[in-house]
Design a protein around this motif. Structure first.
Motif, short mmCIF file in Angstrom:
data_model
loop_
_atom_site.label_atom_id
_atom_site.label_comp_id
_atom_site.label_asym_id
_atom_site.label_seq_id
_atom_site.Cartn_x
_atom_site.Cartn_y
_atom_site.Cartn_z
N ASN A 51 0.84 -1.19 0.00
CA ASN A 51 0.00 0.00 0.00
C ASN A 51 0.88 1.25 0.00
O ASN A 51 1.71 1.42 0.90
CB ASN A 51 -0.91 -0.01 1.24
CG ASN A 51 -1.91 1.14 1.22
OD1 ASN A 51 -1.51 2.30 1.26
ND2 ASN A 51 -3.18 0.80 1.17
N THR A 86 3.90 5.93 -8.52
CA THR A 86 2.50 5.53 -8.73
C THR A 86 2.40 4.08 -9.17
O THR A 86 1.39 3.42 -8.95
CB THR A 86 1.82 6.44 -9.78
OG1 THR A 86 2.62 6.44 -10.98
CG2 THR A 86 1.69 7.85 -9.26
N ASN A 87 3.44 3.57 -9.83
CA ASN A 87 3.52 2.16 -10.19
C ASN A 87 4.99 1.82 -10.44
O ASN A 87 5.86 2.68 -10.32
CB ASN A 87 2.64 1.83 -11.40
CG ASN A 87 2.93 2.70 -12.60
OD1 ASN A 87 4.09 3.02 -12.90
ND2 ASN A 87 1.89 3.11 -13.32
N SER A 193 -0.61 -7.11 -11.75
CA SER A 193 0.15 -5.90 -11.44
C SER A 193 0.65 -5.27 -12.73
O SER A 193 0.38 -5.77 -13.83
CB SER A 193 1.33 -6.25 -10.53
OG SER A 193 0.88 -6.79 -9.30
N SER A 194 1.39 -4.18 -12.62
CA SER A 194 1.93 -3.52 -13.81
C SER A 194 2.87 -4.47 -14.55
O SER A 194 3.40 -5.43 -13.98
CB SER A 194 2.67 -2.24 -13.43
OG SER A 194 3.72 -2.51 -12.53
N SER A 197 6.15 -5.87 -13.08
CA SER A 197 6.16 -6.53 -11.78
C SER A 197 6.55 -8.00 -11.96
O SER A 197 5.88 -8.75 -12.68
CB SER A 197 4.78 -6.44 -11.13
OG SER A 197 4.71 -7.27 -9.99
N THR A 224 -5.95 -4.37 -14.00
CA THR A 224 -4.65 -3.99 -13.47
C THR A 224 -4.83 -3.43 -12.07
O THR A 224 -5.65 -2.54 -11.85
CB THR A 224 -3.98 -2.93 -14.36
OG1 THR A 224 -3.82 -3.46 -15.68
CG2 THR A 224 -2.61 -2.55 -13.81
N ILE A 225 -4.08 -3.97 -11.12
CA ILE A 225 -4.14 -3.50 -9.74
C ILE A 225 -2.97 -2.56 -9.49
O ILE A 225 -1.91 -2.70 -10.09
CB ILE A 225 -4.10 -4.67 -8.75
CG1 ILE A 225 -2.81 -5.47 -8.90
CG2 ILE A 225 -5.32 -5.57 -8.94
CD1 ILE A 225 -2.56 -6.45 -7.79
N ASP A 226 -3.14 -1.59 -8.61
CA ASP A 226 -2.06 -0.64 -8.33
C ASP A 226 -1.20 -1.06 -7.15
O ASP A 226 -0.13 -0.51 -6.92
CB ASP A 226 -2.60 0.78 -8.12
CG ASP A 226 -3.62 0.86 -6.99
OD1 ASP A 226 -3.78 -0.13 -6.25
OD2 ASP A 226 -4.25 1.92 -6.86
N SER A 227 -1.68 -2.06 -6.38
CA SER A 227 -0.90 -2.60 -5.27
C SER A 227 -1.49 -3.95 -4.90
O SER A 227 -2.64 -4.27 -5.25
CB SER A 227 -0.93 -1.66 -4.06
OG SER A 227 -2.22 -1.66 -3.48
N SER A 230 -4.76 -3.57 -2.78
CA SER A 230 -6.01 -3.36 -3.51
C SER A 230 -6.41 -4.62 -4.26
O SER A 230 -7.60 -4.92 -4.42
CB SER A 230 -5.88 -2.18 -4.48
OG SER A 230 -4.92 -2.45 -5.48
#
Length: 350
Positions: A51, A86-87, A193-194, A197, A224-227, A230
């Protein structure tokens, strides 16, 4: 004649002494200047593998800690800017442009993508885990994944299913000892993830390629998840069925599973592993080749400072957000398998 000669020699001697004295003064001045190791601003960007708000809070004390350690290495760093990208790619791009001097906790796959623009100086070491089997069902005993005393420089990515109907169906098949098929997986809802990752995208794609001759780009339904936080929230609510993540992620979010995400049973009871990737080399600390301050001497000082910081009680608290327990010097060749993985992924994407 002799007096004149003597006077001349004395005069010449005095002149030579004066020149030598001036040269010595100049040398001292030059030495003093060369010893003046002052850095106005050191910019560090952390990857959001957890997070982002948690990382921002946990790493805030790092600025003063690192300043103190760098001072011991002979560097006066006036300011340390700590931020969270941010990613993963945002951190890579910041390093490539010189907007960031240091990338912290960067996965090997992100390093592989930006290796022409960065140097790796350190690799994180973490506690090994009591589960490290390549057989997915060995992870599904309902018990927590626990750390061991052994330090490890690699980790695995696990493909985790949640309480959704599709997720449970996939887990039931794996736990019964049956092999999954591409048809089982392709229509599931995946949280990814991005693209750089290692645990959340690259190695899961390789796992699909090795086992089914497909990659994540062939999946029908992905978000796509940012973390990972999430992503696990989506998994808990049933919005997604499968979430690839680093091997001890469930341990890191065990409390949040029942509190923040509102689940009745533990994360160990409601999630299952349906796939395990080969080992991934640990996160690295990268420095920008475009950075104006990142000289070879400063890189060495930074290596020593971070390793020493990791040994202090205050430093350990900062690094705990990434589960880092220490660091070892790193070189490009340590990540050769990550480079090969990235090349294969790009090839399959064409």
């Amino acid at each position: 004649m002799k007096k004149g000669l003597t006077r001349g020699l004395v005069t010449a001697g005095v002149a030579l002494f004066a020149v030598a004295a001036l040269a010595a003064c100049g040398s001292k001045s030059s030495d003093k200047k060369s010893e003046d190791k002052t850095i106005d601003d050191l910019k560090i960007s952390f990857v959001p593998s957890r997070n982002p708000d948690d990382i921002a809070v946990a790493t805030k004390p790092m600025a003063s800690l690192l300043q103190d350690e760098l001072k011991k290495q002979g560097y006066n760093v006036k300011k340390v800017d700590v931020s969270v990208g941010t990613n993963f790619e945002a951190v890579g791009e910041a390093l490539a442009s010189g907007a960031a001097d240091v990338g912290y906790g960067v996965p090997g796959s992100t390093y592989a993508l930006y290796k022409d623009d960065v140097n790796v100086i350190l690799t994180a070491t973490r506690a090994g885990l009591n589960k490290d089997s390549s057989d997915a069902k060995d992870w599904n005993d309902g018990k927590a994944t626990e750390p061991t005393d052994k330090q490890a420089t690699s980790y695995r990515s696990i493909l985790v299913t949640g309480p959704s109907e599709k997720g449970q169906a996939l887990a039931k098949k794996v736990n019964a000892g049956e092999k999954l098929t591409w048809n089982d997986l392709k229509d599931a809802n995946w949280g990814l993830s991005s693209t750089t990752s290692a645990a959340g995208y690259v190695y899961p794609s390789l796992w699909l390629n090795d086992n089914f001759k497909h990659t994540v780009t062939d999946l029908a339904h992905t978000v796509t998840i940012d973390s990972y936080g999430s992503g696990l929230a989506r998994l808990a609510s049933g919005q997604i069925d499968v979430l690839p993540m680093y091997a001890d992620a469930r341990r890191d979010y065990a409390d949040a599973w029942t509190s923040t995400y509102g689940q009745k049973e533990s994360i160990w009871a409601e999630t299952n592993v349906i796939g395990v990737t080969p080992a991934i080399y640990n996160d690295g600390i990268l420095v920008s080749k475009e950075s104006k301050i990142m000289t070879l001497d400063f890189q060495k000082a930074l290596q020593a400072a971070i390793k020493d910081m990791a040994k202090t009680d205050e430093g350990k608290k900062v690094l705990a957000v990434y589960s880092h327990e220490g660091y070892k010097d790193a070189k490009e060749s340590d990540y050769k398998s990550e480079f090969a993985a990235e090349q294969l992924l790009q090839k399959n994407a064409k």
